[in-house]
Scaffold this motif. Sequence first.
Motif, PDB file in Angstrom:
ATOM      1  N   SER A 122      -1.203   1.110   4.442  1.00 25.44           N
ATOM      2  CA  SER A 122      -2.115   2.227   4.695  1.00 25.44           C
ATOM      3  C   SER A 122      -3.458   1.916   4.051  1.00 25.44           C
ATOM      4  CB  SER A 122      -1.552   3.533   4.136  1.00 25.44           C
ATOM      5  OG  SER A 122      -1.374   3.436   2.731  1.00 25.44           O
ATOM      6  N   ASN A 123      -4.489   2.627   4.500  1.00 26.05           N
ATOM      7  CA  ASN A 123      -5.815   2.420   3.922  1.00 26.05           C
ATOM      8  C   ASN A 123      -6.521   3.747   3.672  1.00 26.05           C
ATOM      9  OD1 ASN A 123      -6.244   2.864   6.718  1.00 26.05           O
ATOM     10  ND2 ASN A 123      -8.271   1.962   6.566  1.00 26.05           N
ATOM     11  N   GLY A 124      -5.790   4.721   3.145  1.00 27.86           N
ATOM     12  CA  GLY A 124      -6.398   5.998   2.804  1.00 27.86           C
ATOM     13  C   GLY A 124      -5.481   7.156   3.110  1.00 27.86           C
ATOM     14  N   GLY A 125      -6.031   8.355   3.035  1.00 29.33           N
ATOM     15  CA  GLY A 125      -5.290   9.566   3.352  1.00 29.33           C
ATOM     16  C   GLY A 125      -4.540  10.118   2.154  1.00 29.33           C
ATOM     17  N   GLN A 126      -3.847  11.227   2.407  1.00 31.58           N
ATOM     18  CA  GLN A 126      -3.038  11.891   1.389  1.00 31.58           C
ATOM     19  C   GLN A 126      -1.573  11.813   1.807  1.00 31.58           C
ATOM     20  OE1 GLN A 126      -5.938  13.883   2.577  1.00 31.58           O
ATOM     21  NE2 GLN A 126      -6.969  12.678   1.024  1.00 31.58           N
ATOM     22  N   PHE A 127      -0.741  11.283   0.953  1.00 30.90           N
ATOM     23  CA  PHE A 127       0.692  11.147   1.223  1.00 30.90           C
ATOM     24  C   PHE A 127       1.466  12.092   0.313  1.00 30.90           C
ATOM     25  CE2 PHE A 127      -0.934   7.389   3.123  1.00 30.90           C
ATOM     26  CZ  PHE A 127      -0.001   6.948   4.043  1.00 30.90           C
ATOM     27  N   GLU A 128       2.365  12.869   0.906  1.00 29.47           N
ATOM     28  CA  GLU A 128       3.277  13.723   0.145  1.00 29.47           C
ATOM     29  C   GLU A 128       4.697  13.387   0.565  1.00 29.47           C
ATOM     30  OE1 GLU A 128       2.503  17.907   0.394  1.00 29.47           O
ATOM     31  OE2 GLU A 128       0.355  17.639   0.046  1.00 29.47           O
ATOM     32  N   VAL A 129       5.532  13.057  -0.419  1.00 26.73           N
ATOM     33  CA  VAL A 129       6.936  12.728  -0.179  1.00 26.73           C
ATOM     34  C   VAL A 129       7.742  13.687  -1.039  1.00 26.73           C
ATOM     35  CG1 VAL A 129       8.659  10.887  -0.170  1.00 26.73           C
ATOM     36  CG2 VAL A 129       6.242  10.317   0.183  1.00 26.73           C
ATOM     37  N   LYS A 130       8.534  14.579  -0.393  1.00 24.24           N
ATOM     38  CA  LYS A 130       9.174  15.667  -1.133  1.00 24.24           C
ATOM     39  C   LYS A 130      10.592  15.951  -0.653  1.00 24.24           C
ATOM     40  CE  LYS A 130       4.916  18.145  -2.190  1.00 24.24           C
ATOM     41  NZ  LYS A 130       4.232  19.431  -2.176  1.00 24.24           N
ATOM     42  N   ASN A 131      11.322  16.667  -1.499  1.00 27.95           N
ATOM     43  CA  ASN A 131      12.617  17.269  -1.144  1.00 27.95           C
ATOM     44  C   ASN A 131      13.637  16.284  -0.580  1.00 27.95           C
ATOM     45  OD1 ASN A 131      11.500  19.786  -1.896  1.00 27.95           O
ATOM     46  ND2 ASN A 131      10.595  19.985   0.130  1.00 27.95           N
ATOM     47  N   GLY A 132      13.786  15.143  -1.256  1.00 23.35           N
ATOM     48  CA  GLY A 132      14.809  14.175  -0.877  1.00 23.35           C
ATOM     49  C   GLY A 132      14.375  13.142   0.137  1.00 23.35           C
ATOM     50  N   ALA A 133      13.125  13.177   0.579  1.00 23.95           N
ATOM     51  CA  ALA A 133      12.623  12.185   1.546  1.00 23.95           C
ATOM     52  C   ALA A 133      12.380  10.847   0.844  1.00 23.95           C
ATOM     53  CB  ALA A 133      11.337  12.686   2.190  1.00 23.95           C
ATOM     54  N   GLU A 134      12.253   9.782   1.645  1.00 26.83           N
ATOM     55  CA  GLU A 134      12.018   8.441   1.100  1.00 26.83           C
ATOM     56  C   GLU A 134      10.927   7.716   1.876  1.00 26.83           C
ATOM     57  OE1 GLU A 134      15.431   5.905   0.473  1.00 26.83           O
ATOM     58  OE2 GLU A 134      16.729   7.653   0.344  1.00 26.83           O
ATOM     59  N   LEU A 135      10.102   6.978   1.150  1.00 32.18           N
ATOM     60  CA  LEU A 135       9.112   6.071   1.734  1.00 32.18           C
ATOM     61  C   LEU A 135       9.398   4.694   1.167  1.00 32.18           C
ATOM     62  CD1 LEU A 135       6.517   5.226   3.196  1.00 32.18           C
ATOM     63  CD2 LEU A 135       5.217   6.160   1.271  1.00 32.18           C
ATOM     64  N   SER A 136       9.676   3.734   2.056  1.00 32.75           N
ATOM     65  CA  SER A 136      10.041   2.383   1.630  1.00 32.75           C
ATOM     66  C   SER A 136       9.156   1.370   2.354  1.00 32.75           C
ATOM     67  CB  SER A 136      11.517   2.122   1.964  1.00 32.75           C
ATOM     68  OG  SER A 136      11.851   0.788   1.685  1.00 32.75           O
ATOM     69  N   ILE A 137       8.470   0.532   1.572  1.00 32.64           N
ATOM     70  CA  ILE A 137       7.583  -0.497   2.115  1.00 32.64           C
ATOM     71  C   ILE A 137       8.035  -1.827   1.545  1.00 32.64           C
ATOM     72  CG2 ILE A 137       5.206  -1.316   2.264  1.00 32.64           C
ATOM     73  CD1 ILE A 137       4.390   1.663   1.627  1.00 32.64           C
ATOM     74  N   ASN A 138       8.338  -2.796   2.417  1.00 30.53           N
ATOM     75  CA  ASN A 138       8.802  -4.101   1.959  1.00 30.53           C
ATOM     76  C   ASN A 138       8.091  -5.192   2.756  1.00 30.53           C
ATOM     77  OD1 ASN A 138      10.071  -6.392   1.103  1.00 30.53           O
ATOM     78  ND2 ASN A 138      12.139  -5.573   1.299  1.00 30.53           N
ATOM     79  N   GLY A 139       7.172  -5.868   2.083  1.00 34.14           N
ATOM     80  CA  GLY A 139       6.474  -6.990   2.687  1.00 34.14           C
ATOM     81  C   GLY A 139       5.146  -6.591   3.305  1.00 34.14           C
ATOM     82  N   CYS A 140       4.052  -6.792   2.556  1.00 34.18           N
ATOM     83  CA  CYS A 140       2.702  -6.545   3.065  1.00 34.18           C
ATOM     84  C   CYS A 140       1.829  -7.745   2.720  1.00 34.18           C
ATOM     85  CB  CYS A 140       2.083  -5.296   2.439  1.00 34.18           C
ATOM     86  SG  CYS A 140       2.788  -3.760   3.009  1.00 34.18           S
ATOM     87  N   GLY A 141       0.998  -8.164   3.660  1.00 40.54           N
ATOM     88  CA  GLY A 141       0.081  -9.275   3.427  1.00 40.54           C
ATOM     89  C   GLY A 141      -1.110  -8.889   2.575  1.00 40.54           C
ATOM     90  N   SER A 142      -1.261  -7.615   2.277  1.00 42.98           N
ATOM     91  CA  SER A 142      -2.351  -7.114   1.446  1.00 42.98           C
ATOM     92  C   SER A 142      -1.784  -6.021   0.535  1.00 42.98           C
ATOM     93  CB  SER A 142      -3.476  -6.590   2.342  1.00 42.98           C
ATOM     94  OG  SER A 142      -4.630  -6.304   1.578  1.00 42.98           O
TER      95      SER A 142
END
Length: 182
Positions: A122-142
């Motif tokens: 990502s390159n900006g913005g507002q991220f909200e992760v709540k109430n048992g949710a998951e955000l998983s990022i694996n492998g970025c060139g930057s």
Amino acid sequence: SKAVTIRNAAGENHKIDVSMNVGNGNSIKTAFTLTSGGKLTLDGVTMNVKTADDIETSNTARNAAFSLTNGTELNMTNGAQVNLDKLQTGMYMPGSAPVDAKVLLSGAGTKLTAKDINGNFSNGGQFEVKNGAELSINGCGSHGLSANKITVEDAKIAVENTKLCGIITVDTGAEIKLEKGA
């Protein structure tokens, strides 16, 4: 500026598969573009977005799953599963920083997974992760999760295998909030 909801009905399992092309130079191909206060809600659905298997990618090949401009919102809720694979960018936020675009993940079983991203997730913005949710990022060139604001409450963010920063906030008013259960 319309609101669109894609919802699973009881007992159904809607699945959306998007296979993308790439742009070059200043051209960026996006699977979903939200502008002018637009809102997309993914409610219990599964969405897979990837670069087409027959497309050769390089550092100049450009594509993104989502493009979100000021005043837009992407919601994932009620067990939505969004999988991004082999793209240049997961969440593209065009415009001058900070971009007031929101990405909201909420509810047990809701998960946004990105893997093998050539550039930033990502390159900006507002991220909200709540109430048992998951955000998983694996492998970025930057950078991995690059945002203006990040809030995690009773949820999980995992970022690994990035070439530069895993999680970064650098805009005016930038902040990271880790609240109960984060």
